[in-house]
Design an enzyme around this catalytic site. Structure first.
Site, PDB file in Angstrom:
ATOM      1  N   LYS A  13       1.100  -0.749   0.187  1.00  0.00           N
ATOM      2  CA  LYS A  13      -0.030  -0.050  -0.179  1.00  0.00           C
ATOM      3  C   LYS A  13       0.809   1.708   0.519  1.00  0.00           C
ATOM      4  CE  LYS A  13      -1.634  -0.527   3.836  1.00  0.00           C
ATOM      5  NZ  LYS A  13      -1.752  -2.233   4.324  1.00  0.00           N
ATOM      6  N   ARG A  88      -8.944   1.752   8.879  1.00  0.00           N
ATOM      7  CA  ARG A  88      -8.612   0.423   9.203  1.00  0.00           C
ATOM      8  C   ARG A  88      -9.650  -0.380  10.149  1.00  0.00           C
ATOM      9  NH1 ARG A  88      -2.718   1.225   9.126  1.00  0.00           N
ATOM     10  NH2 ARG A  88      -1.908  -1.079   8.616  1.00  0.00           N
ATOM     11  N   ARG A 127      11.883  -7.064   3.841  1.00  0.00           N
ATOM     12  CA  ARG A 127      11.626  -5.667   4.130  1.00  0.00           C
ATOM     13  C   ARG A 127      12.529  -4.752   4.656  1.00  0.00           C
ATOM     14  NH1 ARG A 127       5.212  -3.080   3.699  1.00  0.00           N
ATOM     15  NH2 ARG A 127       5.731  -2.361   6.240  1.00  0.00           N
ATOM     16  N   ARG A 160      12.278  -2.251  10.439  1.00  0.00           N
ATOM     17  CA  ARG A 160      11.389  -1.917  11.552  1.00  0.00           C
ATOM     18  C   ARG A 160      10.329  -3.192  12.635  1.00  0.00           C
ATOM     19  NH1 ARG A 160       6.832   0.563   8.057  1.00  0.00           N
ATOM     20  NH2 ARG A 160       4.820  -0.653   9.418  1.00  0.00           N
ATOM     21  N   ARG A 171       0.286  -9.059  12.768  1.00  0.00           N
ATOM     22  CA  ARG A 171      -0.715  -7.989  12.664  1.00  0.00           C
ATOM     23  C   ARG A 171      -1.894  -8.350  11.266  1.00  0.00           C
ATOM     24  NH1 ARG A 171       3.979  -4.700   9.827  1.00  0.00           N
ATOM     25  NH2 ARG A 171       2.942  -3.070   9.696  1.00  0.00           N
TER      26      ARG A 171
HETATM   27  P1  AMP Z   1       1.505   0.566   8.661  1.00  0.00           P
HETATM   28  O1  AMP Z   1       3.212   1.543   8.615  1.00  0.00           O
HETATM   29  O2  AMP Z   1       0.644   1.871   8.168  1.00  0.00           O
HETATM   30  O3  AMP Z   1       1.228  -0.474   8.480  1.00  0.00           O
HETATM   31  O4  AMP Z   1       0.866   1.123  10.219  1.00  0.00           O
HETATM   32  C1  AMP Z   1       1.815   0.974  11.547  1.00  0.00           C
HETATM   33  C2  AMP Z   1       1.204   0.300  13.143  1.00  0.00           C
HETATM   34  O5  AMP Z   1       0.473   1.907  13.368  1.00  0.00           O
HETATM   35  C3  AMP Z   1       0.167  -0.494  12.835  1.00  0.00           C
HETATM   36  O6  AMP Z   1       0.260  -1.664  13.077  1.00  0.00           O
HETATM   37  C4  AMP Z   1      -1.260   0.159  13.602  1.00  0.00           C
HETATM   38  O7  AMP Z   1      -0.241  -0.368  15.144  1.00  0.00           O
HETATM   39  C5  AMP Z   1      -0.558   1.721  13.613  1.00  0.00           C
HETATM   40  N1  AMP Z   1      -2.117   1.983  12.797  1.00  0.00           N
HETATM   41  C6  AMP Z   1      -1.500   2.806  11.460  1.00  0.00           C
HETATM   42  N2  AMP Z   1      -2.458   2.988  11.502  1.00  0.00           N
HETATM   43  C7  AMP Z   1      -3.699   3.103  12.229  1.00  0.00           C
HETATM   44  C8  AMP Z   1      -5.478   3.099  11.807  1.00  0.00           C
HETATM   45  N3  AMP Z   1      -5.702   4.112  11.114  1.00  0.00           N
HETATM   46  N4  AMP Z   1      -5.380   2.754  13.040  1.00  0.00           N
HETATM   47  C9  AMP Z   1      -5.051   1.747  13.838  1.00  0.00           C
HETATM   48  N5  AMP Z   1      -3.888   1.764  13.874  1.00  0.00           N
HETATM   49  C10 AMP Z   1      -2.755   2.464  12.878  1.00  0.00           C
END
Ligand code: AMP
Length: 214
Positions: A13, A88, A127, A160, A171
């Site tokens: 994404k 989400r 990654r 990360r 996740r």
């Molecule tokens: P990402 O980089 O989008 O994979 O986000 C990393 C982490 O940030 C996720 O695993 C969640 O813990 C948190 N996170 C990001 N966006 C959201 C969201 N819209 N709602 C809740 N947690 C989020």
């Protein structure tokens, strides 16, 4: 052009969202990046978010909804935006729909990047993210020009914490339980496009362009 990206963590994404933002000159809003910047800067929001992120859990809706709603009301979002990592959960999607409906607007495209779980686990292990600017690379599928160094800012590339295998599995569970229901939400709204995300980054991007320019 108001776009959201759907798909499991590691589906690509972020990579696609960055290219879309550049191609169509709209802001790329990544809630994950916003949280990571807050963690780096040691803010209260960062401290709260980190507790959840490190466990592979979602940050509670109340910490994310207002942040995004305020962001999309800024001037640079008036002709469009791409949301990456938000919504989400169904309550987040409903809050977004309501904020847009209040201005007679709606999400035009929900792009669902589909990748099976087994491919995700393989992808995440390769990654690497830039410690400084957050840019994402992949040892096999999107390698940096020099190993371990960010092409964009020369920062150090790291794995990360939330990309470690156990956290990735958690996740994925959270994704299937809380985020996958958004697919039918946007299908009913008529904005869903399902895209096979197992193909090369450029092929996926070409398909996205053909959807957005149809
Ligand atoms: P990402 O980089 O989008 O994979 O986000 C990393 C982490 O940030 C996720 O695993 C969640 O813990 C948190 N996170 C990001 N966006 C959201 C969201 N819209 N709602 C809740 N947690 C989020």
């Amino acid at each position: 052009m108001k776009i959201i990206m759907l798909g499991a963590p590691g589906a690509g994404k972020g990579t696609q969202a960055k290219q879309i933002a550049e191609q169509y000159n709209i802001p790329h809003i990544s809630t994950g990046d916003i949280f990571r910047a807050n963690i780096k800067n040691g803010t209260e929001l960062g401290k709260k978010a980190k507790e959840y992120m490190d466990q592979g859990l979602l940050v509670p809706d109340e910490l994310v909804v207002d942040l995004v709603v305020d962001r999309i009301e800024k001037d640079d979002c008036q002709k469009g935006f791409i949301l990456d990592g938000f919504p989400r959960t169904i309550p987040q999607a409903e809050a977004l729909d309501a904020a847009l409906a209040a201005k007679d607007m709606k999400i035009d495209y929900a792009l669902d990047i589909e990748v099976p779980d087994e491919n995700i686990i393989d992808r995440m292990s390769g990654r690497r993210s830039c410690r400084e600017c957050g840019a994402i690379f992949h040892a096999k599928y999107n390698p940096p020009k020099s190993e371990g160094i960010c092409d964009i800012c020369s920062g150090e590339l790291i794995l990360r914490d939330d990309d470690k295998e156990e956290t990735v599995k958690k996740r994925l569970d959270v994704y299937h339980e809380q985020t996958a229901p958004l697919i039918s939400h946007y299908k009913s709204a008529g904005s869903l496009h399902e895209i096979d995300g197992t193909r090369h980054i450029d092929v996926v991007f070409d398909e996205i362009k053909s959807i957005l320019e149809a």
